[in-house]
Enzyme design. Sequence first.
Site, mmCIF file in Angstrom:
data_model
loop_
_atom_site.group_PDB
_atom_site.id
_atom_site.type_symbol
_atom_site.label_atom_id
_atom_site.label_comp_id
_atom_site.label_asym_id
_atom_site.label_seq_id
_atom_site.Cartn_x
_atom_site.Cartn_y
_atom_site.Cartn_z
ATOM 1 C CE LYS A 195 -3.948 -2.186 0.089
ATOM 2 N NZ LYS A 195 -3.597 -3.588 -0.123
HETATM 3 C C1 LIG Z 1 -9.826 -3.368 -1.330
HETATM 4 C C2 LIG Z 1 -9.165 -4.073 -0.175
HETATM 5 N N1 LIG Z 1 -9.869 -4.269 0.953
HETATM 6 C C3 LIG Z 1 -9.325 -4.881 2.013
HETATM 7 C C4 LIG Z 1 -8.023 -5.330 1.987
HETATM 8 C C5 LIG Z 1 -7.474 -6.012 3.185
HETATM 9 O O1 LIG Z 1 -6.374 -5.323 3.713
HETATM 10 P P1 LIG Z 1 -5.447 -6.007 4.791
HETATM 11 O O2 LIG Z 1 -4.480 -6.878 4.044
HETATM 12 O O3 LIG Z 1 -4.749 -4.857 5.476
HETATM 13 O O4 LIG Z 1 -6.297 -6.771 5.707
HETATM 14 C C6 LIG Z 1 -7.251 -5.147 0.849
HETATM 15 C C7 LIG Z 1 -5.885 -5.626 0.799
HETATM 16 O O5 LIG Z 1 -5.217 -5.741 -0.194
HETATM 17 C C8 LIG Z 1 -7.839 -4.502 -0.271
HETATM 18 O O6 LIG Z 1 -7.135 -4.304 -1.391
#
Ligand SMILES: Cc1ncc(COP(=O)(O)O)c(C=O)c1O
Length: 397
Positions: A195
């Site tokens: 990210k």
């Molecule tokens: C659109 C979206 N939502 C949720 C997530 C979940 O994030 P995390 O890996 O921090 O749990 C991601 C992760 O890539 C994502 O791209």
Amino acid sequence: MTTDEKYLKRPKRQTMLSFCPPDIGQEEIDEVVDSLRSGWITTGPKTVKFEQELAAYVGAKHALALNSATAGLFLCLKALGIGPGDEVITTPYTFASTVNVILHAGARPVLADVKKDDFNIDPDRIAQAITSKTRAIIPVHYAGRSCDMDRIGALAQKHNLTVIEDAAHAIGTEYRGKKTGSISRFTVFSFHAVKNVTTGEGGAITTGDTAMAESLRVLSLHGMNKDAWRRYAPGAKVKYDILQPGYKYNMMDIQAALGIHQLRKVERTLEKRKAIAARYRAGLSDIPELTLPEDAPDGRHGRHLYPVLLDLEKLTVSRDQAMELLQRENISSNIHYQPVHLFSYYRENLGFKPGDFPVAEWLSERELTLPFYNRMTEEDVDDVIAAVRKVMTENHT
Ligand SMILES: Cc1ncc(COP(=O)(O)O)c(C=O)c1O
């Protein structure tokens, strides 16, 4: 020299170009070492600082740092008491965790198709999907481009629903003069390794709701009324109470050490990505087989991804074959996304089938995400442009 001549003469890249490595500077390294040497490595003063700086940056009253965005989305649903018998509307064009958390909470995910122009959930489809069981809407700001929050907010207000923004891609995104994170009741960010702001793994919820902020904090750490930092800080009382059986989703200071400096650089990150996007546009916009991502009309694009669409009708190869050909030119690429409803679990257990969300399926067959990261040099970007031009010109109908 024409654009074509410039790039066709370019020799093949010698080493594989990564898709999206993180941009970790000396400040982040020093801050992590400081945590390691300080004797306090889990949730503590650096997490508190990161939360304060995140809240100030997005313009929210509260920020709760967590170990992932997935944890954050789930906690919002739990804090709202959403569970069996409830429905939550989200998009099929997202990472699976957006939908998984609805199932974890025991509720039913209801999907609403996206729009072709920005890959974001279509408010008209949301309106059609609302029933008496709907409790919340989770819009996802695809690639960092904001959803139509005015229309989504109006629908939520009309039907008494809560909006939980999945802003995993959207740190720094703005919508009609407001930063994402300050608009809806809850916004959830991801600080996963790829990210724009990373803590390795990590996430955060921002909210203006003080009572909810406190409930979320308690729920995020075993249901304790005091976290370790508040118990072991100089002069604090060690005993605590358990108010409910909570979860274990706290962020560590080692992660926050990264996040503090990543966040302080976010404006620079966005400027760098804007320049990379402009170079891609200059080098690729004349290729008839490609549609490039547009800037957001309603505010600043968070520029997390650089997704292009292939015009399959003008090509003799599929998107997957194009990715393989790029790989041969030493250029990695990715897909965002395989639509959630077509994964086996959701087909077999929720009854979804091909054709249910035609726009998401159409986009998913054509989308190709190009390398996009802060440390990309102009040479790197030109290598990608040359490889994409080669693959497109050698494989058009
Ligand atoms: C659109 C979206 N939502 C949720 C997530 C979940 O994030 P995390 O890996 O921090 O749990 C991601 C992760 O890539 C994502 O791209």
